[in-house]
Design an enzyme around this catalytic site. Sequence first.
Site, PDB file in Angstrom:
ATOM      1  N   GLU A  35      30.503  -3.643 -18.755  1.00 54.99           N
ATOM      2  CA  GLU A  35      31.367  -2.464 -18.883  1.00 54.99           C
ATOM      3  C   GLU A  35      30.626  -1.252 -19.458  1.00 54.99           C
ATOM      4  O   GLU A  35      30.987  -0.116 -19.187  1.00 54.99           O
ATOM      5  CB  GLU A  35      32.562  -2.785 -19.792  1.00 54.99           C
ATOM      6  CG  GLU A  35      33.540  -3.784 -19.196  1.00 54.99           C
ATOM      7  CD  GLU A  35      34.196  -3.266 -17.917  1.00 54.99           C
ATOM      8  OE1 GLU A  35      34.380  -2.041 -17.779  1.00 54.99           O
ATOM      9  OE2 GLU A  35      34.497  -4.100 -17.032  1.00 54.99           O
TER      10      GLU A  35
ATOM     11  N   TYR B 170     -13.243 -17.870 -10.024  1.00 53.79           N
ATOM     12  CA  TYR B 170     -13.399 -18.436  -8.685  1.00 53.79           C
ATOM     13  C   TYR B 170     -12.718 -17.490  -7.699  1.00 53.79           C
ATOM     14  O   TYR B 170     -12.027 -16.549  -8.104  1.00 53.79           O
ATOM     15  CB  TYR B 170     -12.733 -19.825  -8.613  1.00 53.79           C
ATOM     16  CG  TYR B 170     -11.258 -19.761  -8.909  1.00 53.79           C
ATOM     17  CD1 TYR B 170     -10.785 -19.856 -10.217  1.00 53.79           C
ATOM     18  CD2 TYR B 170     -10.322 -19.544  -7.886  1.00 53.79           C
ATOM     19  CE1 TYR B 170      -9.432 -19.744 -10.495  1.00 53.79           C
ATOM     20  CE2 TYR B 170      -8.973 -19.442  -8.162  1.00 53.79           C
ATOM     21  CZ  TYR B 170      -8.536 -19.536  -9.466  1.00 53.79           C
ATOM     22  OH  TYR B 170      -7.196 -19.415  -9.737  1.00 53.79           O
TER      23      TYR B 170
ATOM     24  N   THR C 234      -5.371 -20.849  -4.839  1.00 57.22           N
ATOM     25  CA  THR C 234      -6.363 -21.553  -5.663  1.00 57.22           C
ATOM     26  C   THR C 234      -6.602 -22.966  -5.168  1.00 57.22           C
ATOM     27  O   THR C 234      -7.693 -23.513  -5.323  1.00 57.22           O
ATOM     28  CB  THR C 234      -5.885 -21.559  -7.132  1.00 57.22           C
ATOM     29  OG1 THR C 234      -5.877 -20.217  -7.590  1.00 57.22           O
ATOM     30  CG2 THR C 234      -6.785 -22.377  -8.031  1.00 57.22           C
TER      31      THR C 234
ATOM     32  N   SER D 111      -2.688 -15.354  -2.972  1.00 57.35           N
ATOM     33  CA  SER D 111      -1.268 -15.086  -2.666  1.00 57.35           C
ATOM     34  C   SER D 111      -0.831 -13.685  -3.077  1.00 57.35           C
ATOM     35  O   SER D 111       0.272 -13.258  -2.731  1.00 57.35           O
ATOM     36  CB  SER D 111      -0.360 -16.148  -3.265  1.00 57.35           C
ATOM     37  OG  SER D 111      -0.222 -16.000  -4.646  1.00 57.35           O
TER      38      SER D 111
ATOM     39  N   THR E 155      -0.368 -19.809  -6.376  1.00 54.10           N
ATOM     40  CA  THR E 155       0.763 -19.957  -7.303  1.00 54.10           C
ATOM     41  C   THR E 155       1.353 -18.619  -7.767  1.00 54.10           C
ATOM     42  O   THR E 155       2.486 -18.575  -8.230  1.00 54.10           O
ATOM     43  CB  THR E 155       0.341 -20.755  -8.558  1.00 54.10           C
ATOM     44  OG1 THR E 155      -0.709 -20.040  -9.226  1.00 54.10           O
ATOM     45  CG2 THR E 155      -0.128 -22.153  -8.202  1.00 54.10           C
ATOM     46  N   ASP E 156       0.582 -17.517  -7.627  1.00 52.47           N
ATOM     47  CA  ASP E 156       1.043 -16.240  -8.185  1.00 52.47           C
ATOM     48  C   ASP E 156       2.337 -15.735  -7.552  1.00 52.47           C
ATOM     49  O   ASP E 156       3.215 -15.221  -8.242  1.00 52.47           O
ATOM     50  CB  ASP E 156      -0.049 -15.166  -8.028  1.00 52.47           C
ATOM     51  CG  ASP E 156      -1.195 -15.363  -9.014  1.00 52.47           C
ATOM     52  OD1 ASP E 156      -1.020 -16.137  -9.979  1.00 52.47           O
ATOM     53  OD2 ASP E 156      -2.257 -14.750  -8.814  1.00 52.47           O
TER      54      ASP E 156
ATOM     55  N   LYS F  14       6.938 -19.096 -11.986  1.00 45.72           N
ATOM     56  CA  LYS F  14       5.691 -19.350 -12.716  1.00 45.72           C
ATOM     57  C   LYS F  14       5.868 -18.851 -14.141  1.00 45.72           C
ATOM     58  O   LYS F  14       6.196 -17.680 -14.352  1.00 45.72           O
ATOM     59  CB  LYS F  14       4.521 -18.629 -12.025  1.00 45.72           C
ATOM     60  CG  LYS F  14       3.166 -18.989 -12.603  1.00 45.72           C
ATOM     61  CD  LYS F  14       2.029 -18.447 -11.744  1.00 45.72           C
ATOM     62  CE  LYS F  14       0.678 -18.848 -12.301  1.00 45.72           C
ATOM     63  NZ  LYS F  14      -0.445 -18.390 -11.471  1.00 45.72           N
TER      64      LYS F  14
HETATM   65  N1  ASP Z   1      -4.468 -15.933  -7.574  1.00 45.97           N
HETATM   66  C1  ASP Z   1      -4.168 -17.259  -7.049  1.00 45.97           C
HETATM   67  C2  ASP Z   1      -3.187 -17.105  -5.920  1.00 45.97           C
HETATM   68  O1  ASP Z   1      -2.031 -16.869  -6.159  1.00 45.97           O
HETATM   69  C3  ASP Z   1      -3.610 -18.106  -8.133  1.00 45.97           C
HETATM   70  C4  ASP Z   1      -3.279 -19.511  -7.757  1.00 45.97           C
HETATM   71  O2  ASP Z   1      -3.213 -19.900  -6.610  1.00 45.97           O
HETATM   72  O3  ASP Z   1      -3.070 -20.309  -8.703  1.00 45.97           O
HETATM   73  O4  ASP Z   1      -3.569 -17.196  -4.785  1.00 45.97           O
END
Ligand code: ASP
Length: 320
Positions: free
Chosen positions: A277, A25, A12, A58, A89-90, A162
Amino acid sequence: MKKIAIIATGGTIAGSGHMGKTTNYKAGTLSVENILASIPDIKSEFDISLFPLLSVDSNEMNITHWIALKKKIDEISSEFDGIVITHGTDTIEETAYFLTLTINTDKPVVLTGAMRPATATSADGPFNLWQAIHLAGSSLSYGQGVLALFSSTIYSARDIQKISNYKIDAFEKANTALGFMKDDEIFFSSRQMKKHTTSSIFSSMDLSHLPEVDIVPYYAGADSYLLHTGAKGIVVMGTGSGNFSMKWKKEIETLQKEGKFFVRSSRVIDGIVFGDEVFDPHHIMIPSLTLSPYKARILLMLGLAYTNDLDKLKEIFVQY
Ligand code: ASP
């Protein structure tokens, strides 16, 4: 001037969409030059070199990409004071953990990203990148293992997770942060005690044939056929403290005798999974301890490439 390399992978932070808006986006569409243009003054403080490696969301990251990143870091680290990786971030927590277990340098390596695309009003990427470059350029970050920087908070690659898909502070988990930043000032308050980078056995290992490891979630009524994935290792994502039904327990015992390896982990975001256990009376499963199922998968993959000895694997889970 400190020399910093920026390896771009997408996410992102390099995302674009409707001007001003934060949703709908496409991640990984802008170049690293575009992102850097949002913090033009940085070039008067650091000597920056750009390495555009990937341009993906990602969720497209995989083991081949992780190995390419590791190789790139090992190849260029001697020429730079620090390395920044821009990443979605994913899955950033998985890439970060793989890298801290496998890279062969003590130089600072800092991952960062953004929750809002570059075209949003008040995008968070530029400030995160600005802070990440300062963090990577600091001698305080040397020997700390791979770090991640988000919203003025410094995380270790081992513990970052995350926890929000909505807030800018998507990784806020104060009890696992290594420290904080006040603009470009760095305040470390703890250290990562687990093995990493140059003290990791995996940093000098051939990673070309990593065995397959799957994560299988338990949920109320889940059938035990789910455990038959064909992978050599399975991370069971149990409930609570790593729990599942007696039917699963029996199936795991049978599959373990056939040569499969199992980690017991939990879907609960906070806590620890110890040996147990009731669910594992013969101690045939490896407790994930404080690792999330996603990170336990990475460690089991690397661990199984190193040894097939169950006790050694359990020890690896304690040390890393
Ligand atoms: N879907 C995006 C990614 O992981 C989310 C992000 O970057 O915040 O590339």
